[in-house]
Design an enzyme around this catalytic site. Structure first.
Site, PDB file in Angstrom:
ATOM      1  N   LYS A  79     -29.729 -15.663 -22.367  1.00 18.12           N
ATOM      2  CA  LYS A  79     -28.606 -15.236 -21.851  1.00 18.12           C
ATOM      3  C   LYS A  79     -27.801 -16.382 -21.368  1.00 18.12           C
ATOM      4  O   LYS A  79     -26.632 -16.239 -21.230  1.00 18.12           O
ATOM      5  CB  LYS A  79     -29.169 -14.362 -20.508  1.00 18.12           C
ATOM      6  N   ASP A  80     -27.986 -17.554 -21.594  1.00 15.77           N
ATOM      7  CA  ASP A  80     -27.222 -18.682 -21.816  1.00 15.77           C
ATOM      8  C   ASP A  80     -25.850 -18.522 -22.557  1.00 15.77           C
ATOM      9  O   ASP A  80     -24.982 -18.802 -22.493  1.00 15.77           O
ATOM     10  CB  ASP A  80     -27.701 -19.948 -21.732  1.00 15.77           C
TER      11      ASP A  80
END
Length: 387
Positions: A79-80
């Site tokens: 999700k970064d």
């Protein structure tokens, strides 16, 4: 002395010396880059994660099974990439101003990534999340400076659903920006530009199939679009948990799961131990995905695979990563030996200590017990990946 022969020898020696000199310069340059690599702040650490060969799964199936180690991103998950892509897109379009507030509804991982990039860029961060998620996630969010608001699990058509609540909160806050990871196509786009390209380059284009689960659908959409662009014959397969509608959508074009008709679901709509994956609607990101097939993965298979990976690979992963690996094995058995399959290790098991990795919790709340047999994939014997 044979002068023509001497000149030939001299020319060959000179050519060899030049070749050696260029080889030395090239490798010195690579060595220099390796030791002098400087990343541009937090955002510079995101992406370019390694591809790991899962030896035990490869040996058991006769295929080459690789996993993209997304848990090595600075925020600990894939999700970064999404957070970076969404924030940079919002900045470019003038939707997020200095000192603004990033608002998102999330089960945890995207929130953690947004909280970190907000810190790095000087934004505020407000996260709305269901109150049934692993406590580690909300603890991290608060440590990273995000304001966390909890809501009860609810259907997406309910105004109290965490995504709807986040949208409302963003509208109420001056300078608020709703990240909208489910519908914001910057999610899919960043995976097309980075994750898909990296997988293609790391396998030198020698990939037969890509398999993973879907939450927002951004990763499987972006990666599938890139891989299919490079080679239309690459198979893309969805791994879907209990209670999710996506398996039936891919297999039968019907967005429905049998668990939705039950009266006693353990989590609203999603009757599964897995967090962050599975959904009962089609998001803008998922609709862009090019998926050939799907496997339904049980909670028991996911629990057993997580323990198997720790025992045999020394890799400690969460529920979605484990489900991805189960589906990769199903696909490898279907394709037969000699194929190359890539999947995703989304996050570490460190975010799942109180639930997915807590055997007492599994037994009490889910009637699950990890398999005692960890030397083989016997826990998958007879499983077909179908309901």
């Amino acid at each position: 002395m044979d002068y023509p022969h001497a000149w030939t020898w001299l020319a060959s020696a000179l050519a060899a010396g030049v070749a050696w000199y260029h080889w030395k310069l090239l490798h010195q340059d690579k060595l220099k880059q390796r030791y002098e690599l400087i990343c541009d702040g937090h955002a510079g650490l995101i992406g370019n994660t390694p591809l790991i060969k899962l030896h035990s799964l490869s040996k058991a199936t006769g295929c080459e099974i690789y996993a993209k180690a997304e848990f090595l991103n600075p925020g600990g998950s894939s999700k970064d990439r999404v957070a970076k892509g969404i924030v940079e897109d919002a900045e470019e379009r003038g939707l997020l101003k200095p000192g603004g507030t990033i608002v998102e509804g999330t089960s945890g991982s995207t929130g953690i990534s947004l909280a970190l990039i907000a810190r790095a860029k000087g934004y505020n961060c407000l996260i709305v999340m269901p109150d049934d998620q692993a406590k580690e996630k909300s603890d991290l969010l608060q440590q990273f400076g995000a304001v966390v608001e909890f809501v009860k699990p609810a259907s997406i058509v309910n105004a109290n659903h965490y995504v709807n609540q986040a949208r409302q909160r963003a509208n109420e806050i001056q300078g608020g920006y709703f990240a909208d990871q489910f519908e914001n196509e910057a999610n899919c786009n960043v995976h097309y530009k980075t994750t898909g390209r990296e997988i293609w380059e790391q396998t030198n284009g020698k990939i037969d199939a890509f398999v993973m689960s879907a939450g927002t659908g951004g990763t499987i959409a972006g990666v599938s679009l890139y891989l299919k662009h490079k080679n239309p014959n690459v198979q893309v397969v969805l791994a879907d948990p209990p209670g999710s509608s996506l398996y039936n959508k891919v297999r039968y074009n019907v967005c429905y799961a049998a668990q939705q008709s039950e009266r006693t679901v353990k989590r609203h709509r999603y009757d599964t131990i897995a967090e962050g994956i599975g959904i009962d609607r089609l998001t803008a990101n998922f609709l862009k995905a090019k998926i050939d097939d799907a496997y339904a993965v049980t909670d028991q298979e996911a629990v057993d695979m997580s323990r198997y990976l720790l025992h045999n690979e020394g890799i400690f992963v969460g529920s979605s990563s484990s489900m991805n690996c189960v589906a990769a094995v199903h696909l490898a058995r279907k394709l037969g030996p000699g194929h190359t399959i890539v999947t995703i290790l989304c996050d570490s098991g460190q975010r799942h200590l109180t639930k997915f990795w807590n055997n007492e919790h599994l037994k009490k709340n889910w009637d699950l017990e990890p398999s005692v047999e960890m030397d083989s994939l016997s826990f998958l014997d007879g499983a077909t990946g179908q309901p």
